[in-house]
Design an enzyme around this catalytic site. Structure first.
Site: not given
Ligand code: EPU
Length: 440
Positions: A22-23, A105, A129, A134-137, A322, A344, A414
């Site tokens: 998936k990832n 996301r 979430c 979970r930033p995206v900076d 995970d 993490i 998912r």
């Protein structure tokens, strides 16, 4: 909302085919936005997150076509889900809407490809979430270093490339919690079409980054070092079409390894790459599980004694976050006290309370969980809170005495393809109940 009813105690025995990752597939679907030619993908799993990403790339102008399942080995091998074609047909819409981003996301993965190919992108800002903030900076910072500019408007990231084309540079991409997987992929994709050379230092080394880099190279990109902390990308003017097989899902594989162990069973897992699971194998062997490999197949046998261990999640090749919840479910029925530390996503412990409802004795202290092994878990009504926490509850239920009902299994849909069918085929007593009956 569907639920699972699981009657515990069955020893799992037989073969399970591991699906495509998936990832890996999610960001790779966004790579379809980087060329006007056709990209054909094999092994894309059928999952609700994949459906969301296909909807998104569809809205961004990609025509998506899934072929009939291919059972025989032809060219690039069998593909039970049917190969998937992506073909960019128009570039009018460059907006990833909140409605899609809020469900997944990984939608952020379209940012780099859109900026590199079209010079513009609007992506709704992914919120928090269940597994934490979970930033995206790091994504935007990396893209800014390539010359993109961002403004934040009404919950959206609005990106542009004032100079017309991104420009390569040397940059450090790590953050406070270490490297970023999707951030590395986003910036690597953008740099593939930038002018000149980019060097990403502190890049994520996860196999999903390598897989994406391999596809980009098949499309004409010039990327080396992907899979290491330093990736070099010589930008090219254009990418062309390609055909690619998605790597096996290492997280699904690790989950079924623990399913074999926790059920005191014996599973043969097909379509695996054990090299991607080296830290998981290390920890499971320490617990006492027997793992053997033959080509792409893994044989997993439980041991009678579950030794307590210490485990810390880390970026690849360390133990993956995970699989933290699933390992915790297993250690919950171990002998003695195990210690699990999450490096993490320090808040990724929503499964602790639910496992305790099933009789586990787990205490959380900051980013660490102290697991006092108990002899037996008991069936209970529990709630899925996120994808991997739900998988942990399924594993716990397989080992528990009595019946467990897990509500809100849409979380598990998912990321695990046909999980109840795969488990039932090897002897698990698991049933999906639909909507109203489930909550009655
Ligand atoms: N981070 C930042 N800033 C950023 C990006 C990340 O501070 O801009 C932090 C995160 O908050 C986290 C750490 O960096 O503490 C690592 O996050 P990363 O960016 O690597 O996570 P991701 O790329 O968003 C992917 C997987 C996750 C998996 C993580 C870590 C996909 C679609 N998602 O997320 O998978 O947990 O890498 O390996 O690939 C799952 O499949 O259940 C799942 C959550």
């Amino acid at each position: 909302m569907d639920s699972f009813i699981i009657r515990g105690g069955a020893r799992l025995k037989g073969k399970i085919e591991i699906s495509g990752s998936k990832n890996s597939a999610l960001p790779i679907l966004a790579v379809g936005l980087m060329t006007d030619e056709k990209v054909t993908l094999h092994g894309v799993p059928r999952l609700s997150d994949i459906d969301s990403m296909l909807k998104l790339v569809g809205e961004l102008g990609c025509h998506v076509y899934r072929h009939e399942p291919r059972t025989k080995t032809v060219g690039d091998g069998p593909d039970l889900n049917g190969p998937l074609d992506l073909e960019l047909r128009d570039e009018k819409t460059s907006e990833a809407r909140y409605d899609i981003v809020k469900t997944m996301r990984a939608s952020i993965c379209v940012l780099g490809p859109l900026l590199a190919k079209r010079g513009r992108a609007i992506v709704s800002i992914p919120g928090g979430c269940a597994i934490g903030d979970r930033p995206v900076d790091l994504h935007t910072r990396g893209l800014e270093k390539l010359g993109a500019e961002f403004r934040y408007e009404n919950g959206n990231i609005v990106g542009s490339v004032p100079k017309g084309r991104l420009k390569g540079t040397r940059m450090y991409l790590g953050g406070a919690q270490g490297p970023t997987v999707l951030g590395t992929i986003n910036v690597m994709c953008a740099a593939a079409l930038a002018e000149g050379e980019t060097v990403l230092v502190g890049a994520a080394c996860e196999p999903e980054v390598t897989d994406c880099g391999n596809l980009l190279n098949k499309m004409g990109a010039k990327i080396t070092g992907h899979g290491s902390p330093e990736i070099r990308i010589e930008g090219v003017d254009k990418l062309h079409g390609a055909e690619h097989r998605i790597i096996p899902d290492r997280i699904e594989c690790g989950t079924f390894m623990i399913a074999a162990a926790i059920s005191n069973g014996e599973l043969e897992l097909k379509n695996c790459n054990l090299d991607h699971l080296i830290a998981v194998v290390d920890r499971l062997e320490e617990v006492g599980v027997k793992i053997e490999r033959q080509n792409g197949t893994i044989f997993v046998n439980a041991s009678r004694r579950i030794n307590p261990i210490e485990m810390t999640t880390q970026p690849y090749p360390g133990f993956p976050t995970d699989i933290q919840a699933q390992l915790m479910a297993y250690l919950a029925i171990g002998d003695g006290m195990s210690v699990i530390t999450e490096r993490i996503f320090p808040d990724r412990f929503l499964h602790v309370g639910e496992l305790n409802r099933m009789g586990a004795r787990i205490r959380k202290e900051g980013p660490t969980a102290i697991v006092h092994g108990v002899q037996q878990l008991q069936g209970a009504a529990v709630m899925a809170s996120d994808l991997r926490a739900s998988a942990a509850l399924v594993l716990a239920a397989l080992a528990a005495k009595g019946t467990t009902r897990i509500d809100r299994v849409y979380h598990i849909d998912r990321g695990y393809e046909k999980i109840e069918q795969k488990l039932a085929a090897v002897g698990a007593d698991i049933e999906r109940v639909k909507g109203e009956r489930a909550v009655a």
